[in-house]
Each structure stands twice: as structure tokens, then as C-alpha cells.
Motif scaffolding. Structure first.
Motif, short mmCIF file in Angstrom:
data_model
loop_
_atom_site.label_atom_id
_atom_site.label_comp_id
_atom_site.label_asym_id
_atom_site.label_seq_id
_atom_site.Cartn_x
_atom_site.Cartn_y
_atom_site.Cartn_z
N GLN A 1 4.53 64.59 50.65
CA GLN A 1 4.73 64.15 49.28
C GLN A 1 5.42 62.79 49.25
OE1 GLN A 1 6.49 66.71 45.85
NE2 GLN A 1 8.25 65.81 46.89
N ALA A 2 4.96 61.94 48.35
CA ALA A 2 5.63 60.66 48.08
C ALA A 2 6.17 60.76 46.66
CB ALA A 2 4.66 59.51 48.22
N LYS A 3 7.51 60.67 46.53
CA LYS A 3 8.13 60.83 45.21
C LYS A 3 8.91 59.56 44.88
CE LYS A 3 10.15 64.75 44.08
NZ LYS A 3 11.16 65.84 44.00
N ASP A 4 8.73 59.06 43.65
CA ASP A 4 9.50 57.88 43.25
C ASP A 4 10.89 58.29 42.81
OD1 ASP A 4 9.43 58.61 40.49
OD2 ASP A 4 7.51 57.61 40.21
N GLN A 5 11.76 57.29 42.60
CA GLN A 5 13.16 57.55 42.29
C GLN A 5 13.49 57.32 40.82
OE1 GLN A 5 15.24 58.85 44.95
NE2 GLN A 5 13.05 59.11 45.39
N GLY A 6 12.49 57.45 39.98
CA GLY A 6 12.72 57.31 38.54
C GLY A 6 13.58 58.43 37.99
N HIS A 7 14.05 58.24 36.73
CA HIS A 7 14.89 59.25 36.08
C HIS A 7 14.12 60.57 35.98
CE1 HIS A 7 18.28 60.65 33.81
NE2 HIS A 7 17.49 61.01 32.79
N TYR A 8 12.87 60.46 35.67
CA TYR A 8 11.97 61.62 35.68
C TYR A 8 10.91 61.34 36.76
CZ TYR A 8 14.18 62.72 31.23
OH TYR A 8 15.09 63.00 30.26
N PRO A 9 11.21 61.73 38.01
CA PRO A 9 10.37 61.30 39.13
C PRO A 9 8.95 61.87 39.08
CG PRO A 9 12.01 62.90 39.87
CD PRO A 9 12.34 62.57 38.45
N LEU A 10 8.02 61.04 39.55
CA LEU A 10 6.64 61.44 39.70
C LEU A 10 6.31 61.44 41.19
CD1 LEU A 10 5.00 59.30 36.86
CD2 LEU A 10 5.63 61.73 36.77
N SER A 11 5.28 62.20 41.56
CA SER A 11 4.95 62.28 42.99
C SER A 11 3.44 62.33 43.21
CB SER A 11 5.60 63.53 43.62
OG SER A 11 5.08 64.71 43.03
N GLY A 12 3.05 61.96 44.42
CA GLY A 12 1.67 62.09 44.88
C GLY A 12 1.68 62.79 46.22
N GLN A 13 0.57 63.40 46.59
CA GLN A 13 0.52 64.16 47.83
C GLN A 13 -0.69 63.79 48.67
OE1 GLN A 13 0.87 68.35 47.06
NE2 GLN A 13 2.91 68.17 46.18
N CYS A 14 -0.57 64.04 49.96
CA CYS A 14 -1.70 63.86 50.88
C CYS A 14 -1.59 64.92 51.99
CB CYS A 14 -1.72 62.45 51.49
SG CYS A 14 -0.46 62.18 52.75
N THR A 15 -2.67 65.05 52.73
CA THR A 15 -2.72 65.98 53.86
C THR A 15 -3.01 65.18 55.12
OG1 THR A 15 -3.57 67.75 52.45
CG2 THR A 15 -3.87 68.02 54.82
N VAL A 16 -2.28 65.47 56.20
CA VAL A 16 -2.50 64.83 57.49
C VAL A 16 -2.96 65.90 58.48
CG1 VAL A 16 -1.49 63.51 59.39
CG2 VAL A 16 -0.75 63.08 57.03
N MET A 17 -4.17 65.73 59.01
CA MET A 17 -4.71 66.65 60.01
C MET A 17 -4.58 66.00 61.38
SD MET A 17 -5.70 69.11 58.05
CE MET A 17 -6.56 70.11 59.26
N VAL A 18 -3.88 66.65 62.28
CA VAL A 18 -3.67 66.13 63.63
C VAL A 18 -4.46 66.99 64.61
CG1 VAL A 18 -1.99 65.60 65.43
CG2 VAL A 18 -1.36 65.32 63.02
N TYR A 19 -5.42 66.37 65.30
CA TYR A 19 -6.26 67.06 66.28
C TYR A 19 -5.74 66.76 67.68
CZ TYR A 19 -9.27 67.62 62.23
OH TYR A 19 -9.75 67.95 60.99
N VAL A 20 -5.39 67.80 68.41
CA VAL A 20 -4.78 67.66 69.73
C VAL A 20 -5.87 67.64 70.80
CG1 VAL A 20 -3.12 68.63 71.37
CG2 VAL A 20 -2.73 68.89 68.90
N ALA A 21 -5.82 66.63 71.67
CA ALA A 21 -6.78 66.51 72.78
C ALA A 21 -6.17 67.11 74.04
CB ALA A 21 -7.14 65.04 73.01
N ASP A 22 -7.00 67.80 74.81
CA ASP A 22 -6.55 68.48 76.01
C ASP A 22 -6.37 67.50 77.18
OD1 ASP A 22 -5.91 70.61 77.73
OD2 ASP A 22 -7.98 70.80 78.38
#
Length: 196
Positions: free
Chosen positions: A89-110
Motif C-alpha cells: 500500500q502507498a498512503k499519502d500523509q493528508g489529514h484524510y489520507p488516501l491510498s493505492g495498492q499493488c501486488t508484487v509477485m516474486v518468482y524464485v529460481a532454483d
């Protein structure tokens, strides 16, 4: 005065990253970037994991709340986990904060980081010199925890010995008598005592 009417936005909704198992602690995985069109505190962004990110994943990675940098924080073992998912989540520091979200997929190599293991089950405690050619002496099993080519085991035996390995399955072999056994010949050739 600026009104906090813009939520932070990530460059992507989903990020896909490849990483090699056993990557050193401190390795940079990804630097996230979220932007907010507002001004002042309304545009100052703090990054954090959401509740949808498992505790184990939060132990393996660190997230810098100011820069958005994700780094390796603990050992990553392909044999234990192949895909890691982070919800951020990315949240701003406003008096009434708003936020946006993302997903990070990490693929592990052997990596080829596991030694092959061999198990031998002997079918006979002794072998007589008149045993027929083709007699199975022992069963040999192999295994390797790595994946794909890293997990394939090539098994061989000294070609001067009167035995061969016959493959019975992907990871199992039979040790078979391949030529006549002559105790006296092998006693002289290999220097065994007659009682051995």
C-alpha cells in the motif's frame, strides 16, 4: 490550499520479479514508485505491507517505507517456496489520507545447491564366484532436492569391475553381475586377502 483529492498511484497494479534462491541479504528486489498529484503532505507517500501479505513473506523481505525499496532480509529456499506474493500500500500523509495498492509477485529460481543422495540396499551379504551373470546384487536409489536438470543424477561405476548398473526407473538402479567372477583373479588384481 490543496485538497487531498488524489490517491497515490503505482506505475503498475501487478509487478513480476525473478530472484535466485540464496540471494544475499540486502539484495534489491524492486524499487516501487507511486505518485500523488497533490502537494505538500497530501503528496508525501508512505509504503507498507497490507494484511494480505503473509508474516513469512514479511520476514523474508524488507520494505523501506520512504523509498519503496524491497530488499532480501532472510534466506530464500526454492525447495521450500517457489512463489512469494506481496500486497503493498502507498498512503499519502493528508489529514484524510488516501491510498493505492499493488501486488508484487516474486518468482524464485532454483540453484544447484543440494548434493545428490544415494541409498544402497544389498540383496546379498556375500557373492559366490559361480553366481550367474545377470544376478542382481543390490538396489541403488538416487535423489536430489533440486529441480529440473539440477535434480537429475548421473550414476556410474568403475568399468573395470565385473558389475553394471541397470536403470530400473528414473531414480533407481540395479547392481548386476556383468561377467564371470573369479575369486583368484580378483584377489591378485586388487590385492585382497583370501579371507576377504
Amino acid at each position: 490550499m490543496d485538497t487531498n483529492d488524489n490517491a497515490p498511484q503505482f506505475d503498475h497494479q501487478v509487478y513480476a520479479v525473478n530472484i535466485t534462491e540464496n540471494s544475499p541479504i540486502g539484495t534489491l528486489v524492486l524499487k516501487l514508485n507511486a505518485t500523488d498529484l497533490d502537494d505538500g503532505p497530501n503528496a508525501e507517500i508512505i509504503y507498507s505491507f497490507t494484511l494480505y501479505t503473509s508474516e513469512k513473506t514479511q520476514e523474508i523481505f524488507t520494505l523501506n517505507k520512504h523509498t519503496g525499496e524491497i530488499k532480501v532480509n532472510d534466506m530464500i529456499d526454492f525447495e521450500e517456496i517457489k512463489i512469494l506474493e506481496m500486497h503493498i500500500q502507498a498512503k499519502d500523509q493528508g489529514h484524510y489520507p488516501l491510498s493505492g495498492q499493488c501486488t508484487v509477485m516474486v518468482y524464485v529460481a532454483d540453484l544447484n545447491d543440494n548434493y545428490p543422495e544415494i541409498t544402497v540396499k544389498s540383496l546379498r551379504s556375500t557373492v559366490k564366484e559361480n553366481v550367474p551373470i545377470g544376478t542382481v546384487i543390490a538396489l541403488v536409489g538416487t535423489s536430489d532436492r533440486d529441480s529440473e536438470d539440477n535434480g537429475k543424477v548421473d550414476l556410474s561405476i568403475n568399468k573395470q569391475l565385473p558389475f553394471v548398473l541397470n536403470k530400473s526407473s528414473e531414480s533407481d538402479f540395479e547392481l548386476v553381475v556383468s561377467q564371470s567372477l573369479d575369486r583368484e583373479t580378483y584377489t591378485q588384481e586388487y590385492g585382497f586377502d583370501r579371507d576377504e
